[in-house]
Structure formats: structure tokens, C-alpha cells
Design a protein around this motif. Structure first.
Motif, PDB file in Angstrom:
ATOM      1  N   LEU A 147       0.973  -1.233   0.203  1.00  0.00           N
ATOM      2  CA  LEU A 147       0.043  -0.131  -0.100  1.00  0.00           C
ATOM      3  C   LEU A 147       0.877   1.645   0.112  1.00  0.00           C
ATOM      4  CD1 LEU A 147      -3.014   1.195   0.437  1.00  0.00           C
ATOM      5  CD2 LEU A 147      -3.144   0.815   2.535  1.00  0.00           C
ATOM      6  N   ASP A 148       0.306   2.246  -0.786  1.00  0.00           N
ATOM      7  CA  ASP A 148       1.912   2.475  -0.860  1.00  0.00           C
ATOM      8  C   ASP A 148       0.695   4.478  -0.833  1.00  0.00           C
ATOM      9  OD1 ASP A 148       3.988   2.726  -2.496  1.00  0.00           O
ATOM     10  OD2 ASP A 148       2.538   1.823  -3.828  1.00  0.00           O
ATOM     11  N   ILE A 149       1.425   5.297   0.462  1.00  0.00           N
ATOM     12  CA  ILE A 149      -0.146   6.570   0.772  1.00  0.00           C
ATOM     13  C   ILE A 149       0.851   7.604   0.420  1.00  0.00           C
ATOM     14  CG2 ILE A 149      -1.146   7.569   2.867  1.00  0.00           C
ATOM     15  CD1 ILE A 149      -1.418   4.452   3.791  1.00  0.00           C
ATOM     16  N   ASP A 150       0.041   7.941  -0.171  1.00  0.00           N
ATOM     17  CA  ASP A 150       1.152   9.411  -0.353  1.00  0.00           C
ATOM     18  C   ASP A 150      -0.077  11.408   0.469  1.00  0.00           C
ATOM     19  OD1 ASP A 150       2.297   8.785  -2.489  1.00  0.00           O
ATOM     20  OD2 ASP A 150       1.749  10.776  -3.853  1.00  0.00           O
ATOM     21  N   LEU A 151       1.263  12.184   1.251  1.00  0.00           N
ATOM     22  CA  LEU A 151       0.090  12.853   2.149  1.00  0.00           C
ATOM     23  C   LEU A 151      -0.164  14.191   1.663  1.00  0.00           C
ATOM     24  CD1 LEU A 151       2.374  11.766   5.583  1.00  0.00           C
ATOM     25  CD2 LEU A 151      -0.035  10.777   5.173  1.00  0.00           C
ATOM     26  N   VAL A 152      -1.228  14.539   1.595  1.00  0.00           N
ATOM     27  CA  VAL A 152      -1.528  15.764   1.639  1.00  0.00           C
ATOM     28  C   VAL A 152      -1.555  16.631   2.646  1.00  0.00           C
ATOM     29  CG1 VAL A 152      -3.163  17.254   0.227  1.00  0.00           C
ATOM     30  CG2 VAL A 152      -2.694  14.915  -0.601  1.00  0.00           C
ATOM     31  N   TYR A 153      -1.284  17.749   2.793  1.00  0.00           N
ATOM     32  CA  TYR A 153      -0.723  18.350   3.855  1.00  0.00           C
ATOM     33  C   TYR A 153      -2.069  19.220   4.338  1.00  0.00           C
ATOM     34  CZ  TYR A 153       0.437  22.473   6.991  1.00  0.00           C
ATOM     35  OH  TYR A 153       1.139  22.900   8.290  1.00  0.00           O
ATOM     36  N   LEU A 156      -7.433  18.004   1.496  1.00  0.00           N
ATOM     37  CA  LEU A 156      -8.357  16.741   2.316  1.00  0.00           C
ATOM     38  C   LEU A 156      -9.798  16.822   2.898  1.00  0.00           C
ATOM     39  CD1 LEU A 156      -6.522  14.523   0.063  1.00  0.00           C
ATOM     40  CD2 LEU A 156      -8.114  15.536  -0.803  1.00  0.00           C
ATOM     41  N   LYS A 157     -11.249  16.264   3.175  1.00  0.00           N
ATOM     42  CA  LYS A 157     -12.060  15.640   4.003  1.00  0.00           C
ATOM     43  C   LYS A 157     -11.485  14.561   4.729  1.00  0.00           C
ATOM     44  CE  LYS A 157     -15.601  18.643   2.535  1.00  0.00           C
ATOM     45  NZ  LYS A 157     -17.119  19.058   1.685  1.00  0.00           N
ATOM     46  N   GLU A 158     -11.301  13.547   3.246  1.00  0.00           N
ATOM     47  CA  GLU A 158     -11.109  12.645   3.767  1.00  0.00           C
ATOM     48  C   GLU A 158      -9.975  11.856   2.886  1.00  0.00           C
ATOM     49  OE1 GLU A 158     -15.061  10.846   2.208  1.00  0.00           O
ATOM     50  OE2 GLU A 158     -15.352  11.337   3.673  1.00  0.00           O
ATOM     51  N   PRO A 159      -9.484  10.718   3.342  1.00  0.00           N
ATOM     52  CA  PRO A 159      -8.749   9.729   1.573  1.00  0.00           C
ATOM     53  C   PRO A 159      -9.090   9.095   0.580  1.00  0.00           C
ATOM     54  CG  PRO A 159      -8.477   8.979   4.289  1.00  0.00           C
ATOM     55  CD  PRO A 159      -9.741   9.615   4.381  1.00  0.00           C
ATOM     56  N   ILE A 160      -8.415   9.421  -0.159  1.00  0.00           N
ATOM     57  CA  ILE A 160      -9.108   9.064  -1.616  1.00  0.00           C
ATOM     58  C   ILE A 160      -8.629   8.311  -2.215  1.00  0.00           C
ATOM     59  CG2 ILE A 160      -9.020   9.551  -3.707  1.00  0.00           C
ATOM     60  CD1 ILE A 160      -8.568  12.199  -3.123  1.00  0.00           C
ATOM     61  N   GLU A 161      -8.942   6.721  -1.935  1.00  0.00           N
ATOM     62  CA  GLU A 161      -8.641   5.393  -2.722  1.00  0.00           C
ATOM     63  C   GLU A 161      -8.441   5.350  -3.659  1.00  0.00           C
ATOM     64  OE1 GLU A 161      -9.147   0.922  -0.793  1.00  0.00           O
ATOM     65  OE2 GLU A 161      -9.738   2.945   0.027  1.00  0.00           O
ATOM     66  N   VAL A 162      -7.463   5.510  -4.434  1.00  0.00           N
ATOM     67  CA  VAL A 162      -7.294   6.096  -6.042  1.00  0.00           C
ATOM     68  C   VAL A 162      -7.239   4.766  -6.646  1.00  0.00           C
ATOM     69  CG1 VAL A 162      -5.729   6.413  -8.202  1.00  0.00           C
ATOM     70  CG2 VAL A 162      -5.926   7.677  -6.148  1.00  0.00           C
ATOM     71  N   ASN A 163      -6.371   3.138  -5.947  1.00  0.00           N
ATOM     72  CA  ASN A 163      -7.078   2.216  -5.888  1.00  0.00           C
ATOM     73  C   ASN A 163      -6.710   1.038  -4.821  1.00  0.00           C
ATOM     74  OD1 ASN A 163      -4.110   1.433  -6.295  1.00  0.00           O
ATOM     75  ND2 ASN A 163      -4.332   2.424  -8.257  1.00  0.00           N
ATOM     76  N   GLU A 164      -6.415  -0.517  -5.076  1.00  0.00           N
ATOM     77  CA  GLU A 164      -6.545  -0.976  -3.833  1.00  0.00           C
ATOM     78  C   GLU A 164      -5.193  -0.709  -2.849  1.00  0.00           C
ATOM     79  OE1 GLU A 164      -6.331  -5.642  -2.449  1.00  0.00           O
ATOM     80  OE2 GLU A 164      -7.692  -4.895  -3.631  1.00  0.00           O
ATOM     81  N   ILE A 183      -7.298  -0.704  11.047  1.00  0.00           N
ATOM     82  CA  ILE A 183      -7.677  -2.000  11.398  1.00  0.00           C
ATOM     83  C   ILE A 183      -9.981  -2.364  10.429  1.00  0.00           C
ATOM     84  CG2 ILE A 183      -8.972  -4.128  12.828  1.00  0.00           C
ATOM     85  CD1 ILE A 183      -6.860  -2.948  15.391  1.00  0.00           C
ATOM     86  N   LYS A 184     -10.066  -1.234  10.207  1.00  0.00           N
ATOM     87  CA  LYS A 184     -11.295  -1.661   9.584  1.00  0.00           C
ATOM     88  C   LYS A 184     -10.617  -1.396   8.518  1.00  0.00           C
ATOM     89  CE  LYS A 184     -15.568   1.100   7.721  1.00  0.00           C
ATOM     90  NZ  LYS A 184     -15.333   1.943   7.366  1.00  0.00           N
ATOM     91  N   ARG A 185      -9.431  -1.035   7.492  1.00  0.00           N
ATOM     92  CA  ARG A 185      -9.555  -1.041   6.060  1.00  0.00           C
ATOM     93  C   ARG A 185      -8.563  -2.428   5.768  1.00  0.00           C
ATOM     94  NH1 ARG A 185      -6.164  -0.790   2.173  1.00  0.00           N
ATOM     95  NH2 ARG A 185      -6.778   0.893   0.667  1.00  0.00           N
ATOM     96  N   PHE A 186      -8.079  -3.291   6.858  1.00  0.00           N
ATOM     97  CA  PHE A 186      -7.045  -4.330   6.735  1.00  0.00           C
ATOM     98  C   PHE A 186      -8.522  -5.291   6.210  1.00  0.00           C
ATOM     99  CE2 PHE A 186      -3.696  -2.793   9.645  1.00  0.00           C
ATOM    100  CZ  PHE A 186      -2.665  -1.937   8.743  1.00  0.00           C
ATOM    101  N   LYS A 187      -8.868  -5.457   7.552  1.00  0.00           N
ATOM    102  CA  LYS A 187     -10.433  -6.404   7.527  1.00  0.00           C
ATOM    103  C   LYS A 187     -11.146  -6.304   5.817  1.00  0.00           C
ATOM    104  CE  LYS A 187     -11.488  -6.651  12.240  1.00  0.00           C
ATOM    105  NZ  LYS A 187     -12.221  -5.997  13.281  1.00  0.00           N
ATOM    106  N   GLU A 188     -11.436  -5.059   5.644  1.00  0.00           N
ATOM    107  CA  GLU A 188     -11.854  -4.824   4.344  1.00  0.00           C
ATOM    108  C   GLU A 188     -10.836  -5.754   2.884  1.00  0.00           C
ATOM    109  OE1 GLU A 188     -12.866  -0.940   2.975  1.00  0.00           O
ATOM    110  OE2 GLU A 188     -14.205   0.061   5.078  1.00  0.00           O
TER     111      GLU A 188
END
Length: 190
Positions: A147-153, A156-164, A183-188
Motif C-alpha cells: 500500500l502506497d500512501i501519499d500525504l497531502v498537507y 482533503l476531507k478524507e482519504p481518496i482511495e485511487v486503487n487498492e 484495522i477496518k481497512r485491513f479487514k476490508e
């Protein structure tokens, strides 16, 4: 890093620059959040018209799509190529980007600026503890993933899931630091 999973968190300048431009011009739409950039008042920029807003939104969408492809291994060229921005065809948008780049890069490189903030947040999440908690809760090892996560200072209101494999995430503790969110995301997915 763990042998079955990898999470790479980085705060690169490209998406942050686009948010800087949008914030300074007051063009963030409902899906975004108005955020205050440090010292953005000094930019002395008037609100832009609808055409500029549309051009910015198209550039934002193309940028996150291209980054998503690049993170998935389909190496695409980036749309943003500072300081000339020669890949931008819309002259009005290009002129604004060229004009704002020096202000942004000055802020980005300040001793307490954006790049330093990114380094702090890149190291903050207790990812190993979150994975261990997930494995304890579900009674099994987490499935292998990257999982790659780009941080924006800001912006953004919430994360944008571009793809899995790729998320754009605001620097907010309710996402980065909250065990339950991870944990919720890991379960999904895993």
C-alpha cells in the motif's frame, strides 16, 4: 517493513502543490476542505473564475490517476513538471502554476515547512502495532499486500482511495494515527 506486507507513506510535493494552488485561489469544491496554508495570505491572489477551477480539477484528476497507474507498476509520466510545466496545455492554468511555484517551493523547503511536516507524519503511524492488533483480532496473519500512501498537507476531507494499492491521505490523526481506522481497512482488503 514486514515480509508479507509493505506500507510506504510519503509526502511528495506534486499533489501538495496542486492543493496549495487550489487553496490560494479558493477553488476547492465540496469534496475538498478549505485549508489554511502557512502564510498563504502573502500570495495576494484573487479568486479564479470557473474555467480555471475546471482546469485545476481536470489536472488534479489526471494527476491522481497517473500516480495510481505509476504506483501499480504501469509507469506513466507525471503531468506536473515544475518549474516550466511544459506538459500543461491550458495557458491560463500553466501561467498560474509557473507564478505560484516559487512561493510553494519556498514554503515546502522552510525549516518548519511542508517537507519537514511530511517527514514527521511519514514516521508517525504505528503500523506494525496496527497489523499485530488486526492479526490478534481476526486470529490469522494478514494477507500479503503493498500500500502506497501519499500525504497531502491540507485540502482533503478524507482519504481518496485511487486503487487498492494507492491512497491519498490528508494529514489528520483520525486516519493516520487511529488503530480502528487501519484495522477496518485491513479487514476490508486483507
Amino acid at each position: 517493513m514486514h515480509n508479507s506486507w509493505t506500507i510506504c507513506i510519503s509526502g511528495e510535493y506534486d499533489l501538495n502543490f496542486l492543493m496549495f494552488v487550489a487553496s490560494a485561489h479558493g477553488i476547492l469544491t465540496d469534496e475538498f476542505e478549505e485549508g489554511d496554508w502557512p502564510n498563504h495570505q502573502f500570495l495576494n491572489v484573487e479568486r479564479s473564475h470557473d474555467n480555471f477551477k475546471k482546469q485545476w480539477k481536470e489536472l488534479w484528476n489526471h494527476s491522481i490517476s497517473n500516480k495510481g497507474e505509476r504506483k501499480s507498476g504501469n509507469h506513466q509520466n507525471l503531468i506536473i513538471d515544475p518549474p516550466e510545466f511544459s506538459m500543461i496545455k491550458e495557458e491560463d492554468l500553466k501561467a498560474v502554476l509557473i507564478n505560484m511555484w516559487p512561493s510553494f517551493i519556498k514554503w515546502w523547503n522552510m525549516p518548519a515547512g511542508g517537507q519537514i511536516a511530511m517527514h514527521y507524519w511519514e514516521a508517525s503511524p504505528e503500523l506494525l502495532a496496527f497489523v499485530n492488533e488486526f492479526e490478534s483480532q481476526v486470529g490469522r496473519k494478514i494477507k500479503p499486500f503493498r500500500l502506497d500512501i501519499d500525504l497531502v498537507y491540507t485540502g482533503l476531507k478524507e482519504p481518496i482511495e485511487v486503487n487498492e494499492q494507492f491512497i491519498i491521505m490528508p494529514i489528520k490523526s483520525e486516519y493516520l494515527m487511529k488503530k480502528d481506522w487501519w484495522i477496518k481497512r485491513f479487514k476490508e482488503y486483507y
